[in-house]
Scaffold this motif. Sequence first.
Motif, PDB file in Angstrom:
ATOM      1  N   ASN A 261      23.817 -13.519   1.430  1.00 21.68           N
ATOM      2  CA  ASN A 261      24.439 -14.459   2.364  1.00 21.68           C
ATOM      3  C   ASN A 261      24.217 -15.893   1.907  1.00 21.68           C
ATOM      4  O   ASN A 261      25.036 -16.765   2.200  1.00 21.68           O
ATOM      5  N   ALA A 262      23.152 -16.122   1.206  1.00 24.26           N
ATOM      6  CA  ALA A 262      22.640 -17.442   0.822  1.00 24.26           C
ATOM      7  C   ALA A 262      23.677 -18.554   0.808  1.00 24.26           C
ATOM      8  O   ALA A 262      24.559 -18.594  -0.034  1.00 24.26           O
ATOM      9  N   THR A 263      23.523 -19.477   1.735  1.00 25.81           N
ATOM     10  CA  THR A 263      24.486 -20.556   1.914  1.00 25.81           C
ATOM     11  C   THR A 263      24.102 -21.829   1.184  1.00 25.81           C
ATOM     12  O   THR A 263      24.882 -22.775   1.144  1.00 25.81           O
ATOM     13  N   GLY A 264      22.893 -21.862   0.648  1.00 24.93           N
ATOM     14  CA  GLY A 264      22.438 -23.076  -0.020  1.00 24.93           C
ATOM     15  C   GLY A 264      21.681 -24.021   0.888  1.00 24.93           C
ATOM     16  O   GLY A 264      21.376 -25.141   0.488  1.00 24.93           O
ATOM     17  N   THR A 265      21.369 -23.572   2.116  1.00 24.55           N
ATOM     18  CA  THR A 265      20.553 -24.394   3.021  1.00 24.55           C
ATOM     19  C   THR A 265      19.089 -24.007   2.852  1.00 24.55           C
ATOM     20  O   THR A 265      18.767 -22.836   2.632  1.00 24.55           O
ATOM     21  N   PRO A 266      18.189 -24.966   2.950  1.00 25.27           N
ATOM     22  CA  PRO A 266      16.772 -24.669   2.664  1.00 25.27           C
ATOM     23  C   PRO A 266      16.192 -23.547   3.507  1.00 25.27           C
ATOM     24  O   PRO A 266      15.569 -22.625   2.979  1.00 25.27           O
ATOM     25  N   GLN A 267      16.381 -23.591   4.823  1.00 28.28           N
ATOM     26  CA  GLN A 267      15.747 -22.608   5.694  1.00 28.28           C
ATOM     27  C   GLN A 267      16.354 -21.227   5.555  1.00 28.28           C
ATOM     28  O   GLN A 267      15.629 -20.227   5.477  1.00 28.28           O
ATOM     29  N   SER A 268      17.674 -21.134   5.541  1.00 27.25           N
ATOM     30  CA  SER A 268      18.301 -19.806   5.543  1.00 27.25           C
ATOM     31  C   SER A 268      18.067 -19.065   4.234  1.00 27.25           C
ATOM     32  O   SER A 268      17.857 -17.843   4.236  1.00 27.25           O
ATOM     33  N   ASP A 269      18.083 -19.757   3.114  1.00 30.76           N
ATOM     34  CA  ASP A 269      17.850 -19.085   1.832  1.00 30.76           C
ATOM     35  C   ASP A 269      16.417 -18.549   1.749  1.00 30.76           C
ATOM     36  O   ASP A 269      16.188 -17.432   1.279  1.00 30.76           O
ATOM     37  N   ALA A 270      15.457 -19.343   2.219  1.00 32.02           N
ATOM     38  CA  ALA A 270      14.056 -18.897   2.201  1.00 32.02           C
ATOM     39  C   ALA A 270      13.874 -17.706   3.136  1.00 32.02           C
ATOM     40  O   ALA A 270      13.152 -16.752   2.815  1.00 32.02           O
ATOM     41  N   ALA A 271      14.534 -17.727   4.293  1.00 28.53           N
ATOM     42  CA  ALA A 271      14.435 -16.613   5.231  1.00 28.53           C
ATOM     43  C   ALA A 271      15.054 -15.347   4.645  1.00 28.53           C
ATOM     44  O   ALA A 271      14.537 -14.239   4.845  1.00 28.53           O
ATOM     45  N   GLU A 272      16.165 -15.496   3.922  1.00 26.61           N
ATOM     46  CA  GLU A 272      16.798 -14.333   3.318  1.00 26.61           C
ATOM     47  C   GLU A 272      15.927 -13.737   2.214  1.00 26.61           C
ATOM     48  O   GLU A 272      15.834 -12.512   2.078  1.00 26.61           O
ATOM     49  N   ALA A 273      15.287 -14.602   1.433  1.00 26.06           N
ATOM     50  CA  ALA A 273      14.361 -14.110   0.409  1.00 26.06           C
ATOM     51  C   ALA A 273      13.218 -13.328   1.061  1.00 26.06           C
ATOM     52  O   ALA A 273      12.803 -12.277   0.568  1.00 26.06           O
ATOM     53  N   ALA A 274      12.723 -13.826   2.194  1.00 30.70           N
ATOM     54  CA  ALA A 274      11.671 -13.122   2.925  1.00 30.70           C
ATOM     55  C   ALA A 274      12.178 -11.780   3.432  1.00 30.70           C
ATOM     56  O   ALA A 274      11.462 -10.773   3.408  1.00 30.70           O
ATOM     57  N   ALA A 275      13.431 -11.746   3.889  1.00 37.25           N
ATOM     58  CA  ALA A 275      14.011 -10.494   4.367  1.00 37.25           C
ATOM     59  C   ALA A 275      14.101  -9.458   3.253  1.00 37.25           C
ATOM     60  O   ALA A 275      13.814  -8.269   3.470  1.00 37.25           O
ATOM     61  N   LEU A 276      14.519  -9.893   2.084  1.00 35.85           N
ATOM     62  CA  LEU A 276      14.616  -8.960   0.963  1.00 35.85           C
ATOM     63  C   LEU A 276      13.236  -8.426   0.580  1.00 35.85           C
ATOM     64  O   LEU A 276      13.096  -7.242   0.242  1.00 35.85           O
ATOM     65  N   ARG A 277      12.225  -9.257   0.644  1.00 40.68           N
ATOM     66  CA  ARG A 277      10.864  -8.789   0.345  1.00 40.68           C
ATOM     67  C   ARG A 277      10.410  -7.759   1.381  1.00 40.68           C
ATOM     68  O   ARG A 277       9.764  -6.768   1.040  1.00 40.68           O
ATOM     69  N   ARG A 278      10.745  -8.001   2.653  1.00 41.59           N
ATOM     70  CA  ARG A 278      10.363  -7.047   3.699  1.00 41.59           C
ATOM     71  C   ARG A 278      11.088  -5.718   3.530  1.00 41.59           C
ATOM     72  O   ARG A 278      10.509  -4.644   3.717  1.00 41.59           O
ATOM     73  N   ALA A 279      12.375  -5.780   3.206  1.00 42.98           N
ATOM     74  CA  ALA A 279      13.191  -4.563   3.153  1.00 42.98           C
ATOM     75  C   ALA A 279      13.023  -3.789   1.849  1.00 42.98           C
ATOM     76  O   ALA A 279      13.046  -2.550   1.862  1.00 42.98           O
ATOM     77  N   LEU A 280      12.891  -4.497   0.743  1.00 45.60           N
ATOM     78  CA  LEU A 280      12.873  -3.846  -0.565  1.00 45.60           C
ATOM     79  C   LEU A 280      11.475  -3.745  -1.169  1.00 45.60           C
ATOM     80  O   LEU A 280      11.301  -3.100  -2.213  1.00 45.60           O
ATOM     81  N   GLY A 281      10.506  -4.398  -0.555  1.00 43.44           N
ATOM     82  CA  GLY A 281       9.146  -4.343  -1.062  1.00 43.44           C
ATOM     83  C   GLY A 281       9.028  -4.983  -2.437  1.00 43.44           C
ATOM     84  O   GLY A 281       9.731  -5.956  -2.745  1.00 43.44           O
ATOM     85  N   PRO A 282       8.159  -4.449  -3.303  1.00 44.00           N
ATOM     86  CA  PRO A 282       7.976  -5.040  -4.635  1.00 44.00           C
ATOM     87  C   PRO A 282       9.264  -5.093  -5.457  1.00 44.00           C
ATOM     88  O   PRO A 282       9.406  -5.928  -6.353  1.00 44.00           O
ATOM     89  N   TYR A 283      10.217  -4.200  -5.146  1.00 39.18           N
ATOM     90  CA  TYR A 283      11.472  -4.161  -5.902  1.00 39.18           C
ATOM     91  C   TYR A 283      12.323  -5.406  -5.671  1.00 39.18           C
ATOM     92  O   TYR A 283      13.234  -5.693  -6.442  1.00 39.18           O
ATOM     93  N   ALA A 284      12.015  -6.170  -4.627  1.00 40.00           N
ATOM     94  CA  ALA A 284      12.815  -7.353  -4.300  1.00 40.00           C
ATOM     95  C   ALA A 284      12.833  -8.378  -5.430  1.00 40.00           C
ATOM     96  O   ALA A 284      13.807  -9.129  -5.577  1.00 40.00           O
TER      97      ALA A 284
END
Length: 369
Positions: A261-284
């Motif tokens: 989704n990454a829109t290039g905004t500071p908060q949303s991109d960081a939150a999405e990266a955190a989401a991928l780490r939560r969902a995919l674990g080390p594979y993120a």
Amino acid sequence: MAEPRVTQLTGVHAVSALGRGAEAQLAGVLAGVPAFGAVRRFDTAARRVTVAATLPEVGPLGDELAAAIEAACGSAGLVGAQREQCALLLAVHGGPAPGVGPTPGVLAVQLAAACGLSAHTRVYTSACVSASTAVADAATLIARGDVDRVVVAAGYLVEPDQFALFDAGRALAVDGAVRPFSAHRRGLLLGDGVAAVVLESSAGRRRGVEPLATVVGWGRAGDAFHPCQPDPTGAGLARAVDAALRRAGLPPQAVGYVNANATGTPQSDAAEAAALRRALGPYATQVPVSSTKSVHGHALEASGLLELVVTVLALRHGELPVNAGWLAPDEACPLDVITDHPRQTTTAHALTLNAAFGGANTALLVGAP
């Protein structure tokens, strides 16, 4: 026991500032050259930002949507009675100003009649997850056996009202570039997007049409963290990804690409990266990631469908799109971001993610047909 019904994508069409037609979208995102330029469709003299990704010549949204639906049905080989059996799920903005044009519900009925589709229509106006929610609903209807085929269409053409709102909210990138997951990212930029897809059960193969992809999983979740800001932990988006993987019966390691989704905004991109780490674990940190919004801009209600089309075509082509605008890594986004040039792939599965104001999150998981 009956075999589970799969949802296959048999026809696509898309329009953006990258050009007209699905192949133009693929060529554009693989070239990685952003389509942003000065807005000439309306006066931006009073705005902080004056650029977007717009087509030089474009018709009214209704006409563009009708053309996209016709083209998608044509590419799926749908004619006559086959079209008459198709419901239409339409994702558009919540409604025009009085006297400007038809309401979304009326527009859906008009489009269905003009394109020879069934009178069964549904409208989605849930901001930036409108189109992806429509795809998830279509896949659910097909999997349940309620219908054999559905047309999903979505459209947004950059216009002065939404442009002014995003500009006033200081969400638009003042440096004229979208830089997803990158250090020094400054915000998003809007872009035109009109797309239509045909989703079917095995009916397409019975007609001799080779599917482009299969929608193997989908997930939706809300976090209700803030009216405009994402949950910094990424919990809601992670639940959407979990649901998509669970529905597909696949582990995180099956995902070979994420169109973020990454829109290039500071908060949303960081939150999405955190989401991928939560969902995919080390594979993120190993799965290739990019956001094609960096090239074609944010098409709001149409984003989910435009990005689904791009993702499917990239998988079939065997090359993953570039994340344009990249400057340097950001420690808040420790991901394998695709920079500089497209990446070769043989993966069979990819995720496309979308998020909207109010904490709405969607994940669509597509695979080889």
